[in-house]
Motif scaffolding. Structure first.
Motif, mmCIF file in Angstrom:
data_model
loop_
_atom_site.group_PDB
_atom_site.id
_atom_site.type_symbol
_atom_site.label_atom_id
_atom_site.label_comp_id
_atom_site.label_asym_id
_atom_site.label_seq_id
_atom_site.Cartn_x
_atom_site.Cartn_y
_atom_site.Cartn_z
ATOM 1 N N ASN A 158 -6.654 -30.144 1.660
ATOM 2 C CA ASN A 158 -5.383 -30.789 1.997
ATOM 3 C C ASN A 158 -5.397 -32.299 1.812
ATOM 4 O OD1 ASN A 158 -3.314 -28.849 2.693
ATOM 5 N ND2 ASN A 158 -4.681 -28.248 4.375
ATOM 6 N N ARG A 159 -6.091 -32.735 0.763
ATOM 7 C CA ARG A 159 -6.080 -34.152 0.395
ATOM 8 C C ARG A 159 -4.994 -34.448 -0.641
ATOM 9 N NH1 ARG A 159 -8.955 -38.042 3.269
ATOM 10 N NH2 ARG A 159 -11.034 -37.320 3.765
ATOM 11 N N THR A 160 -4.682 -33.413 -1.443
ATOM 12 C CA THR A 160 -3.710 -33.601 -2.521
ATOM 13 C C THR A 160 -3.166 -32.246 -2.937
ATOM 14 O OG1 THR A 160 -3.356 -34.600 -4.702
ATOM 15 C CG2 THR A 160 -5.438 -33.454 -4.369
ATOM 16 N N ASN A 161 -2.171 -32.254 -3.784
ATOM 17 C CA ASN A 161 -1.570 -31.020 -4.279
ATOM 18 C C ASN A 161 -2.136 -30.687 -5.655
ATOM 19 O OD1 ASN A 161 0.048 -28.836 -4.893
ATOM 20 N ND2 ASN A 161 1.899 -30.035 -5.246
ATOM 21 N N CYS A 162 -3.092 -29.764 -5.685
ATOM 22 C CA CYS A 162 -3.657 -29.242 -6.927
ATOM 23 C C CYS A 162 -4.220 -27.867 -6.628
ATOM 24 C CB CYS A 162 -4.740 -30.176 -7.487
ATOM 25 S SG CYS A 162 -6.278 -30.196 -6.539
ATOM 26 N N ARG A 163 -4.628 -27.166 -7.653
ATOM 27 C CA ARG A 163 -5.265 -25.870 -7.422
ATOM 28 C C ARG A 163 -6.617 -26.072 -6.743
ATOM 29 N NH1 ARG A 163 -5.068 -22.117 -12.678
ATOM 30 N NH2 ARG A 163 -5.283 -24.042 -13.872
ATOM 31 N N GLU A 164 -6.976 -25.146 -5.866
ATOM 32 C CA GLU A 164 -8.282 -25.125 -5.188
ATOM 33 C C GLU A 164 -8.467 -26.302 -4.242
ATOM 34 O OE1 GLU A 164 -11.298 -24.799 -8.224
ATOM 35 O OE2 GLU A 164 -10.099 -23.350 -9.354
ATOM 36 N N GLY A 165 -7.374 -26.964 -3.860
ATOM 37 C CA GLY A 165 -7.474 -28.103 -2.950
ATOM 38 C C GLY A 165 -6.965 -27.816 -1.551
ATOM 39 N N GLY A 166 -6.614 -26.560 -1.273
ATOM 40 C CA GLY A 166 -6.219 -26.193 0.081
ATOM 41 C C GLY A 166 -4.759 -26.419 0.412
ATOM 42 N N SER A 167 -4.002 -27.009 -0.500
ATOM 43 C CA SER A 167 -2.583 -27.268 -0.246
ATOM 44 C C SER A 167 -1.777 -25.984 -0.383
ATOM 45 C CB SER A 167 -2.047 -28.309 -1.234
ATOM 46 O OG SER A 167 -0.640 -28.258 -1.331
ATOM 47 N N ARG A 168 -0.749 -25.808 0.429
ATOM 48 C CA ARG A 168 0.089 -24.617 0.314
ATOM 49 C C ARG A 168 0.917 -24.607 -0.961
ATOM 50 N NH1 ARG A 168 2.694 -27.329 4.740
ATOM 51 N NH2 ARG A 168 4.882 -27.880 4.391
ATOM 52 N N TRP A 169 1.013 -25.779 -1.638
ATOM 53 C CA TRP A 169 1.757 -25.860 -2.896
ATOM 54 C C TRP A 169 0.866 -25.730 -4.127
ATOM 55 C CZ3 TRP A 169 2.662 -29.835 0.862
ATOM 56 C CH2 TRP A 169 3.861 -29.688 1.568
ATOM 57 N N GLY A 170 -0.457 -25.855 -3.945
ATOM 58 C CA GLY A 170 -1.374 -25.923 -5.071
ATOM 59 C C GLY A 170 -1.258 -24.729 -6.007
ATOM 60 N N GLY A 171 -1.083 -24.997 -7.302
ATOM 61 C CA GLY A 171 -0.956 -23.952 -8.296
ATOM 62 C C GLY A 171 0.395 -23.280 -8.309
ATOM 63 N N LYS A 172 1.323 -23.714 -7.435
ATOM 64 C CA LYS A 172 2.630 -23.060 -7.321
ATOM 65 C C LYS A 172 3.783 -23.986 -7.695
ATOM 66 C CE LYS A 172 0.893 -20.225 -3.505
ATOM 67 N NZ LYS A 172 1.026 -19.943 -2.045
#
Length: 265
Positions: A158-172
């Protein structure tokens, strides 16, 4: 996590645009509304490129660059900001993929669109807005650090929005600007969320690159920096760079603007 505090709380925005590092301000547009929120970035010297020796050939050679002070967008340009420009200039508004407009970062913008937007800001404010040079962008993204990301060498959670970064938006999809913590210069979303166009032409490496932070001109194949919501962690490192044609656009491409400091009278 930061929740768009300065976008929502107008009391945090200073109308005095004196270039003091860290100061937040907005220039006024001709209709009396405000332009994008900006932060003054201090002058400095940094090492640019693949500092750790683990990146790509196009991030080499690592080299020292001196950068003058400038102001940079506190956030990527939002749909709300770009839509105002599009409406005022009779341009087609870009698609939002159904992800929402408002405080979402604008997407589907080409280099040509980005330059047109900065030109409109110049005309509206009387100030020197433009795209950042590649050196200015990396200097601002690193914010005094020499790691892969301003927070360390691991992507973390949850440091940034990217894939494999823990964000709920990552990869979406994109995330609202300002959701994650800012770097030491107070800049949000410098890594991940949307690739950002810079003014430089593409070169296969840094051999012969300017050492003074200026735009490195050439042909019309341009540079993007920062990675996106769809990028894997390796591609959101501060040193990563990719190229594209001036008319290329995608739901992964956005804009961040800079503004020159006023010259002494």
């Amino acid at each position: 996590m930061a929740q768009l505090s300065s976008l929502r709380d107008k009391s945090t925005v200073k109308e005095d645009t004196t270039p003091v590092p860290g100061k937040i301000f907005r220039d006024r547009l001709k209709d009396g509304t405000e332009g994008p929120e900006m932060v003054w970035i201090p002058a400095g010297r940094f090492r640019m490129g693949d500092i750790r020796g683990t990146g790509r050939d196009n991030e080499q050679p690592m080299h020292a660059v001196s950068v003058e002070g400038f102001a940079m967008g506190h956030y990527p340009v939002t749909f709300a900001e770009y839509d105002k420009f599009a409406q005022a200039t009779d341009r087609k508004k870009p698609n939002d993929n159904g992800w929402g407009r408002g405080n979402q970062p604008v997407i589907y913008v080409s280099y040509e669109d980005a330059v047109a937007y900065t030109g409109w800001l110049c005309e509206q404010t009387g100030q020197a807005y433009r795209l950042p040079s590649e050196a200015e962008w990396e200097y601002a993204a690193r914010a005094g650090t020499e790691m892969d990301y301003w927070w360390g060498n691991d992507i973390g959670q949850n440091r940034t929005n990217c894939r494999e970064g823990g964000s709920r938006w990552g990869g979406k999809q994109t995330s609202p600007v300002g959701f994650f913590e800012p770097n030491a210069f107070g800049l949000y979303d410098m890594l991940g969320n949307v690739w950002e166009w810079v003014a430089d032409s593409w070169y296969d490496n840094y051999a012969g690159a300017p050492s003074d932070g200026r735009v490195w001109g050439g042909d019309n194949y341009r540079v993007r920096r920062g990675g996106s919501w769809y990028s894997r962690p390796w591609n959101v490192r501060a040193a990563v760079r990719i190229g594209g044609s001036e008319d290329e656009h995608s739901d992964m491409f956005g804009i961040r603007v800079v503004r020159a400091a006023p010259r002494p009278k």
